[in-house]
Design a protein around this motif. Structure first.
Motif, PDB file in Angstrom:
ATOM      1  N   LYS A 157       0.818  -1.204   0.000  1.00  0.00           N
ATOM      2  CA  LYS A 157       0.000   0.000   0.000  1.00  0.00           C
ATOM      3  C   LYS A 157       0.857   1.263   0.000  1.00  0.00           C
ATOM      4  O   LYS A 157       0.573   2.226  -0.701  1.00  0.00           O
ATOM      5  CB  LYS A 157      -0.930  -0.005   1.212  1.00  0.00           C
ATOM      6  N   ASP A 158       1.960   1.231   0.768  1.00  0.00           N
ATOM      7  CA  ASP A 158       2.829   2.404   0.770  1.00  0.00           C
ATOM      8  C   ASP A 158       3.523   2.599  -0.577  1.00  0.00           C
ATOM      9  O   ASP A 158       3.695   3.736  -1.046  1.00  0.00           O
ATOM     10  CB  ASP A 158       3.902   2.251   1.857  1.00  0.00           C
ATOM     11  N   ALA A 159       3.883   1.501  -1.203  1.00  0.00           N
ATOM     12  CA  ALA A 159       4.560   1.629  -2.493  1.00  0.00           C
ATOM     13  C   ALA A 159       3.590   2.106  -3.580  1.00  0.00           C
ATOM     14  O   ALA A 159       3.970   2.860  -4.493  1.00  0.00           O
ATOM     15  CB  ALA A 159       5.156   0.267  -2.909  1.00  0.00           C
ATOM     16  N   GLU A 160       2.324   1.710  -3.473  1.00  0.00           N
ATOM     17  CA  GLU A 160       1.331   2.156  -4.463  1.00  0.00           C
ATOM     18  C   GLU A 160       0.932   3.601  -4.238  1.00  0.00           C
ATOM     19  O   GLU A 160       0.733   4.361  -5.197  1.00  0.00           O
ATOM     20  CB  GLU A 160       0.123   1.231  -4.394  1.00  0.00           C
ATOM     21  N   ALA A 161       0.816   3.986  -2.975  1.00  0.00           N
ATOM     22  CA  ALA A 161       0.412   5.362  -2.671  1.00  0.00           C
ATOM     23  C   ALA A 161       1.545   6.340  -2.949  1.00  0.00           C
ATOM     24  O   ALA A 161       1.332   7.449  -3.458  1.00  0.00           O
ATOM     25  CB  ALA A 161      -0.028   5.466  -1.208  1.00  0.00           C
ATOM     26  N   ASN A 162       2.775   5.945  -2.665  1.00  0.00           N
ATOM     27  CA  ASN A 162       3.909   6.847  -2.836  1.00  0.00           C
ATOM     28  C   ASN A 162       5.015   6.094  -3.581  1.00  0.00           C
ATOM     29  O   ASN A 162       6.021   5.658  -2.981  1.00  0.00           O
ATOM     30  CB  ASN A 162       4.390   7.351  -1.474  1.00  0.00           C
ATOM     31  N   PRO A 163       4.850   5.927  -4.890  1.00  0.00           N
ATOM     32  CA  PRO A 163       5.905   5.207  -5.642  1.00  0.00           C
ATOM     33  C   PRO A 163       7.180   6.077  -5.797  1.00  0.00           C
ATOM     34  O   PRO A 163       7.073   7.260  -6.143  1.00  0.00           O
ATOM     35  CB  PRO A 163       5.242   4.944  -6.993  1.00  0.00           C
ATOM     36  N   TYR A 164       8.277   5.498  -5.535  1.00  0.00           N
ATOM     37  CA  TYR A 164       9.493   6.297  -5.607  1.00  0.00           C
ATOM     38  C   TYR A 164      10.627   5.610  -6.382  1.00  0.00           C
ATOM     39  O   TYR A 164      11.307   6.216  -7.211  1.00  0.00           O
ATOM     40  CB  TYR A 164       9.967   6.625  -4.182  1.00  0.00           C
ATOM     41  N   TRP A 165      10.844   4.298  -6.148  1.00  0.00           N
ATOM     42  CA  TRP A 165      12.015   3.627  -6.723  1.00  0.00           C
ATOM     43  C   TRP A 165      11.663   2.832  -7.978  1.00  0.00           C
ATOM     44  O   TRP A 165      12.114   3.137  -9.080  1.00  0.00           O
ATOM     45  CB  TRP A 165      12.668   2.684  -5.693  1.00  0.00           C
ATOM     46  N   VAL A 166      10.871   1.833  -7.848  1.00  0.00           N
ATOM     47  CA  VAL A 166      10.665   0.892  -8.944  1.00  0.00           C
ATOM     48  C   VAL A 166       9.483   1.309  -9.845  1.00  0.00           C
ATOM     49  O   VAL A 166       9.588   1.282 -11.067  1.00  0.00           O
ATOM     50  CB  VAL A 166      10.439  -0.536  -8.408  1.00  0.00           C
ATOM     51  N   ALA A 167       8.374   1.690  -9.270  1.00  0.00           N
ATOM     52  CA  ALA A 167       7.161   1.960 -10.047  1.00  0.00           C
ATOM     53  C   ALA A 167       7.324   3.045 -11.105  1.00  0.00           C
ATOM     54  O   ALA A 167       6.866   2.886 -12.242  1.00  0.00           O
ATOM     55  CB  ALA A 167       6.010   2.300  -9.105  1.00  0.00           C
ATOM     56  N   PRO A 168       7.975   4.174 -10.835  1.00  0.00           N
ATOM     57  CA  PRO A 168       8.123   5.183 -11.910  1.00  0.00           C
ATOM     58  C   PRO A 168       8.928   4.692 -13.094  1.00  0.00           C
ATOM     59  O   PRO A 168       8.695   5.122 -14.227  1.00  0.00           O
ATOM     60  CB  PRO A 168       8.825   6.332 -11.192  1.00  0.00           C
ATOM     61  N   ALA A 169       9.825   3.783 -12.904  1.00  0.00           N
ATOM     62  CA  ALA A 169      10.635   3.299 -14.025  1.00  0.00           C
ATOM     63  C   ALA A 169       9.839   2.454 -14.971  1.00  0.00           C
ATOM     64  O   ALA A 169      10.112   2.427 -16.185  1.00  0.00           O
ATOM     65  CB  ALA A 169      11.835   2.501 -13.495  1.00  0.00           C
ATOM     66  N   TYR A 170       8.867   1.745 -14.476  1.00  0.00           N
ATOM     67  CA  TYR A 170       8.054   0.874 -15.321  1.00  0.00           C
ATOM     68  C   TYR A 170       6.634   1.429 -15.560  1.00  0.00           C
ATOM     69  O   TYR A 170       5.745   0.691 -15.944  1.00  0.00           O
ATOM     70  CB  TYR A 170       7.925  -0.512 -14.670  1.00  0.00           C
ATOM     71  N   SER A 171       6.431   2.694 -15.327  1.00  0.00           N
ATOM     72  CA  SER A 171       5.050   3.233 -15.423  1.00  0.00           C
ATOM     73  C   SER A 171       4.553   3.246 -16.864  1.00  0.00           C
ATOM     74  O   SER A 171       3.368   3.115 -17.125  1.00  0.00           O
ATOM     75  CB  SER A 171       5.012   4.657 -14.828  1.00  0.00           C
ATOM     76  N   THR A 172       5.419   3.440 -17.826  1.00  0.00           N
ATOM     77  CA  THR A 172       4.992   3.524 -19.222  1.00  0.00           C
ATOM     78  C   THR A 172       4.919   2.154 -19.896  1.00  0.00           C
ATOM     79  O   THR A 172       4.190   1.969 -20.861  1.00  0.00           O
ATOM     80  CB  THR A 172       5.962   4.417 -20.001  1.00  0.00           C
ATOM     81  N   THR A 173       5.694   1.212 -19.424  1.00  0.00           N
ATOM     82  CA  THR A 173       5.748  -0.094 -20.098  1.00  0.00           C
ATOM     83  C   THR A 173       5.082  -1.196 -19.317  1.00  0.00           C
ATOM     84  O   THR A 173       4.730  -2.226 -19.887  1.00  0.00           O
ATOM     85  CB  THR A 173       7.195  -0.490 -20.346  1.00  0.00           C
TER      86      THR A 173
END
Length: 628
Positions: free
Chosen positions: A585-601
């Motif tokens: 839940k914390d990673a989904e609410a505040n993405p910082y490391w991994v999620a922004p890198a794969y947001s487009t693909t």
């Protein structure tokens, strides 16, 4: 001479030069006017010649008369009467001459012999003296020098080797204690101490020691496989190379591969020596070449098998090499032909016994062997099939018990072995003619191992089983050797020098040891304030993990960090999936490391939510079901 050169007065008539004639006239003119005397020298010479011829004829006739009388009588005249007859004839001839005798007058026949009266039992005949000399020559026991003895303390174990240089100045002894000791007769005093002792072969028993023919080198044979050559003072000169023990043919190895049994120097060549070993070979060496042996001799049995040589030696002329073998045989080779033996006796001693010694006589034709079967035998190399003489019951407990000849080749000596507490070892002397025991010397309460009779010193050296080396000599028959050291008094030990005056040193008397006077407290504090070491503020204790190279009180080390953060953590991480999803839940609410890198693909994640295992469909086949 002319008258113009004459300085004599007018009364003297000057002589005019005249030719040399048969008569020589010597004119002596005196100033007082006496007549000159004339001498006929030729007449004087002729008269002297006739007188000498007449005197020689009478002397010759006087010398012939006693010889004719002695040949006519069965017994010769005493020497005194012969001298008197010659003197009387010479005196008659001298009286007949007009010349006076030169020297003291000759005693007349009526006078007795000049000198003190003869002792009772004096034999004045030449035949009796010759008979007495012949009796002394026929009795070889009188030539044994055993009237005096000295004892050299080598150690506490068996003296197994003796060596004496050709001049007789130095003696070396070796034993079972691995030591080799050097004794100098001229340098020793009555204390009889060796001047050098060392272990040339480390921890191996010494088996043989011998000086070279020049006396400048010593051959050392020990229980190892490498013989050594030392110089006169005991320093190493050469060491034989060790062979390859994995080669079957010993002729292809460069040295011995097993324990040595004996060795000796060549009697004519100063740089050559031989050694025998348990590898079944007898090898000759040169001092200048320590990389390989010079020649090799391989004893063989009757079946052609390898035999161990237990002793070996050169002949007196150096042309033959003889070896006593373990199977009881004696094999002799020509020094230049190393393949086949020149003489071979197959049953010299009992098989499987160690022949401890083999030696040649000074004449070179007689060979003596000391067997391990308690026998002593002599052989003639010209008839080598059977021994000349044999004697038995001579116990031998050592593999180096030896024998030797006397310098005149009339006696053969050897030693006997005894067990501890069962008697004394003896040195036995045998006559070479009938081989009977003619003399014995009880040496000590231990075995007699080594014996050596030096021909120049005429002294006998004996090595025993209790660590003693004895030297027997005679003050009249022996020369130098032990006679040099027994007459020297024992040197006094040098005492350490002491101070004649005692010095008292007061403690702290010097200025450097004096303590400074105590000053006032204020001045001392001001002085300490200026001292950076004394005025330095101590650092406070470290509260954190540590800084400046200092370790903190808690958590500064790896072990304390593990104990604090991991070991004492109460979180249960037994289910790793739950531990990861706990942060979903914390990673989904505040993405910082991994999620922004794969947001487009990255596609949208679709997770199958399964509440429990009971809700799983049962229509799947068994092979698709997950096995738990």
């Amino acid at each position: 001479m002319s008258q113009s050169h004459c300085d004599l007065p007018s009364s003297c008539s000057c002589l005019t030069p005249m030719p040399l004639s048969s008569q020589l006239i010597i004119v002596v003119s005196l100033f007082k006017g006496k007549k000159a005397r004339t001498f006929d020298l030729e007449a004087m010479f002729e008269q002297t010649r006739r007188t000498a011829v007449e005197r020689s004829r009478k002397t010759f006739e006087a010398q012939e008369r006693p010889e004719e009388e002695s040949t006519s009588k069965p017994k010769s005249l005493p020497s005194g009467s012969r001298v008197k007859a010659a003197d009387s004839s010479s005196s008659d001839s001298e009286d007949s001459s007009d010349d006076e005798l030169i020297g003291p007058p000759v005693p007349s026949q009526d006078d007795d012999m000049i000198g003190p009266p003869l002792p009772p039992g004096y034999k004045d005949s030449d035949e009796d003296e010759d008979d007495e000399d012949e009796e002394d020559d026929d009795n070889p026991v009188k030539s044994i020098p055993d009237s005096h003895e000295i004892t050299l303390q080598h150690g506490s174990k068996t003296v197994s080797a003796l060596g004496l240089d050709p001049s007789g100045a130095r003696l070396v002894t070796g034993g079972y204690d691995y030591d080799v000791k050097f004794w100098d007769f001229a340098g020793m005093d009555a204390s009889l101490q060796a001047f050098r002792s060392h272990q040339p072969c480390e921890y191996h028993q010494i088996k043989s020691l011998q000086y070279s023919i020049t006396g400048d080198a010593i051959l050392v044979v020990a229980g190892n496989s490498q013989a050594k050559v030392l110089d006169r003072d005991g320093f190493p000169v050469m060491e034989c190379v060790k062979g390859d023990q994995y080669i079957v043919d010993m002729a292809n190895t460069k040295g011995h591969t097993a324990m040595l049994n004996g060795g000796c120097w060549h009697p004519k060549i100063k740089d050559e020596f031989l050694t025998c070993s348990n590898d079944g070979t007898v090898r000759t060496w040169e001092v200048s070449n320590d990389k390989k042996h010079k020649s090799i001799f391989k004893p063989r049995s009757a079946q052609g098998k390898r035999v161990i040589p237990t002793c070996a030696t050169y002949s007196r002329d150096g042309k033959l090499i003889a070896a006593g073998c373990q199977d009881g045989t004696i094999q002799i080779w020509d020094r230049n032909l190393s393949v086949h033996t020149k003489f071979h006796c197959k049953q010299a001693h009992v098989p499987s016994t160690d022949t401890s010694c083999i030696t040649f006589s000074y004449g070179g034709t007689i060979l003596a062997t000391r067997g391990g079967d308690d026998t002593l035998k002599t052989w003639d190399i010209r008839n080598f099939k059977k021994p000349i003489h044999t004697t038995s019951n001579l116990p031998s407990y050592f593999p180096m018990t030896d024998c030797c000849f006397s310098p005149d080749d009339k006696l053969l000596i050897t030693g006997t072995s005894v067990k501890k507490g069962e008697g004394s070892g003896k040195l036995l002397f045998f006559d070479l003619v009938d081989f009977k025991k003619v003399y014995e010397i009880p040496v000590t309460d231990a075995s007699v191992v080594r014996c050596l009779w030096h021909p120049k010193l005429n002294q006998i050296m004996v090595g025993t089983g209790n660590g003693l080396a004895k030297v027997y000599y005679d003050p009249v028959q022996s020369q130098r050797g032990a006679k040099l050291c027994v007459v020297k008094t024992k040197r006094k030990a040098r005492q350490a020098g002491t101070l004649t005056q005692d010095y008292i040193i007061t403690p702290h008397a010097l200025p450097m040891f004096r303590e400074p006077r105590q000053r006032s407290t204020r001045k001392q504090l001001e002085k300490d304030r200026l001292d950076p070491m004394k005025s330095h503020k101590p650092e406070p204790p470290v509260a954190g993990p540590g800084r400046g190279g200092r370790v903190g009180t808690h958590g500064g080390t790896l072990s304390s960090f593990i104990v604090k953060n991991i070991a004492l953590d109460k979180t249960d991480d037994s289910n790793p999936r739950e531990a990861i999803l706990r942060h979903a839940k914390d990673a989904e609410a505040n993405p910082y490391w991994v999620a922004p890198a794969y947001s487009t693909t990255q596609p949208n994640a679709v997770f199958a939510e399964v509440d429990s295992e009971e809700d799983e469909p049962d229509n799947e086949p068994e092979w698709k079901k997950r096995k738990i």
